[in-house]
Write a protein that holds these residues in place. Sequence first.
Motif, short mmCIF file in Angstrom:
data_model
loop_
_atom_site.label_atom_id
_atom_site.label_comp_id
_atom_site.label_asym_id
_atom_site.label_seq_id
_atom_site.Cartn_x
_atom_site.Cartn_y
_atom_site.Cartn_z
N LEU A 277 0.86 -1.19 0.00
CA LEU A 277 0.00 0.00 0.00
C LEU A 277 0.89 1.24 0.00
O LEU A 277 1.91 1.27 0.69
N ARG A 278 0.47 2.24 -0.74
CA ARG A 278 1.30 3.46 -0.83
C ARG A 278 0.38 4.66 -1.04
O ARG A 278 -0.53 4.63 -1.88
N THR A 279 0.61 5.69 -0.27
CA THR A 279 -0.13 6.93 -0.48
C THR A 279 0.74 8.10 -0.08
O THR A 279 1.61 7.97 0.78
N GLY A 280 0.53 9.24 -0.71
CA GLY A 280 1.32 10.40 -0.32
C GLY A 280 0.80 11.67 -0.96
O GLY A 280 0.03 11.63 -1.93
N LYS A 281 1.21 12.76 -0.36
CA LYS A 281 0.93 14.07 -0.94
C LYS A 281 2.16 14.54 -1.70
O LYS A 281 3.26 14.08 -1.46
N ARG A 282 1.92 15.51 -2.59
CA ARG A 282 3.01 16.09 -3.40
C ARG A 282 3.80 14.99 -4.13
O ARG A 282 5.03 15.04 -4.21
N MET A 283 3.08 14.03 -4.65
CA MET A 283 3.77 13.01 -5.44
C MET A 283 3.79 13.46 -6.90
O MET A 283 3.24 14.50 -7.26
N ALA A 284 4.45 12.67 -7.74
CA ALA A 284 4.73 13.11 -9.11
C ALA A 284 3.47 13.52 -9.86
O ALA A 284 3.47 14.47 -10.63
N ARG A 285 2.40 12.78 -9.67
CA ARG A 285 1.12 13.18 -10.26
C ARG A 285 0.00 12.49 -9.51
O ARG A 285 0.23 11.53 -8.76
N ARG A 286 -1.21 12.96 -9.74
CA ARG A 286 -2.38 12.37 -9.12
C ARG A 286 -2.65 11.04 -9.81
O ARG A 286 -2.85 11.00 -11.03
N SER A 287 -2.61 10.00 -9.05
CA SER A 287 -2.79 8.69 -9.66
C SER A 287 -3.21 7.69 -8.59
O SER A 287 -2.51 7.50 -7.60
N SER A 288 -4.39 7.09 -8.78
CA SER A 288 -4.80 6.02 -7.87
C SER A 288 -5.01 4.77 -8.69
O SER A 288 -5.73 4.81 -9.70
N LYS A 289 -4.40 3.70 -8.26
CA LYS A 289 -4.58 2.46 -9.02
C LYS A 289 -4.33 1.24 -8.15
O LYS A 289 -3.63 1.30 -7.14
N ILE A 290 -4.95 0.17 -8.60
CA ILE A 290 -4.73 -1.15 -7.98
C ILE A 290 -4.05 -1.99 -9.06
O ILE A 290 -4.51 -2.02 -10.21
N VAL A 291 -2.95 -2.62 -8.70
CA VAL A 291 -2.26 -3.49 -9.65
C VAL A 291 -2.22 -4.91 -9.07
O VAL A 291 -1.64 -5.12 -8.00
N VAL A 292 -2.86 -5.82 -9.76
CA VAL A 292 -2.82 -7.22 -9.34
C VAL A 292 -1.81 -7.91 -10.26
O VAL A 292 -2.00 -7.96 -11.47
#
Length: 488
Positions: A338-353
């Motif tokens: 799991l990974r989350t953060g502010k001020r990351m390279a771009r807005r991106s939410s995804k699930i990778v199986v």
Amino acid sequence: MTSPTELDTGLPLDMIIFGGMGDLAMRKLLPALYMAYLHGNLPASTRILSTGRQAFDRSAYLAHVEEHSRGFIAGANFNEQTWNGFLQLLVYVPLDVQEAADFNALAQASRAGAQRVFYLSTAPALFIAICDKLADAGLVDRNARVVLEKPLGRDLASAVDINEAVGRHFAESQIYRIDHYLGKETVQNLMVLRFGNSILEPLWRAPNISSVQITVAEEVGVGSRAGFYDGTGAMRDMVQNHLLQLLCIVAMEPPTSLTPDAVRDEKLKVLRSLRRFRLADIARDTVRGQYVRGVSGNQEVPGYLEERNVPPGSKTETFVALRAHVDTWRWSKVPFYLRTGKRMARRSSKIVVEFANPPFPLFPETPGGVANRLVIELQPEEAIKLQIMAKQPGTGMQMQQVELNLDLQSAFQQRRAEAYERLLIDVVRGRLTHFMRRDELEAAWEWADPIINGWGTLDEKPHAYAAGSWGPAEAFALLARDGFSWIE
Ligand code: NAP
């Protein structure tokens, strides 16, 4: 468009928003309600009562809505006449949560016998006072519903306190704990993909799946929310709720039906199966980060410690990465990153199986190959892609990754409602499936609390990462150690 009879409970609907002048109400709730109104998904009898402490009269309130909310309705959806009709539904009720007399005024403003939906869009510290005073003012009856915004509490104890207090006045079936990620079309579609098809189910387990990644990356910094955020951090703000809910949808067993309790029972089992972190696990399997000055959106931006209202030397994390395990037969030895953060390279939410590599490398021209992956993109665009290997045209047997794109936009030429709109319609219709039950929420805190407390015991500074990057190097090492890498 829904037929009026389907919506008609026979009672007028009073939607009462606490924090009605706040950021969430202006940016999300009112635009979502406008969209529901535009598409005929609100009962004709609806009125929206917004509360706040300012002594606004109606015209000052409507001017505020014009200025702060209207701009969040996409141009193509905006219709002047509909908007004016929508404004007719709005009422402003000055109210301070601490003042019992203000709740009597609210009781006067709400129609007798109305179905009341209370949307608590304030800091959770106010939830108990609001519910107690609503009850004292005689506003809570068996038709009433209450929507609770996240984060619900800041640890298990405070979440239990809120749940107990709300539960004194509302039955569990009247409580809608909202997590807007559960309102996303793609997240709901993941349930259909998993349980409405037979193709994936036999593969959806260890050892066929080698890892699962869930990323919720924000490009923005803390902005004006630093006062709230510094006492909260990424774990409480994002992981305990949004990321765990996504994990549940990926990891749950097939429910026996789509009734709210059948679905929520399965999610609860996942939360209860999450392996608990001991101090040694925290040190090894979690990474806390905090952004420092960097470049975001082609602009130099300040670091977290330079943001307004952040106390000097704050150790609050603006980034978390961790490796979790769901201790069940299905997920034995499968890491969930799991990974989350502010001020990351771009807005991106995804699930990778990520599926396991074939057991034997048959194609020497591409040794190792690339794992098959199911990528579920939630933000900024919603999409589902299956990455598989194909033969590169030519005389050799070289493999190359290609994507089967389940392009839902072109498959269904119909409008996709935003998460808040969809969930608000669910509340109006009394559908609880996509809301969290009390035991789910508390199970999520039971897992998160020891991690947060462990960080307190370790008392380490978060790792620095440049604003505009994908987080600290340690987050990459976390996966590299297991032979994986984050899929951007
Ligand atoms: P906000 O802009 O600070 O709004 C909170 C509102 O609470 C203010 O408008 C304030 O109203 C009202 N309030 C504070 N004390 C009050 C009192 N004593 N009596 C009556 N009203 C009082 O916060 P927000 O960003 O809208 O967030 C609201 C909740 O939603 C928070 O729990 C937040 O964590 C959650 N949330 C927000 C977002 C988001 O994008 N903003 C997303 C997800 C969840 P007045 O100042 O007008 O009195």
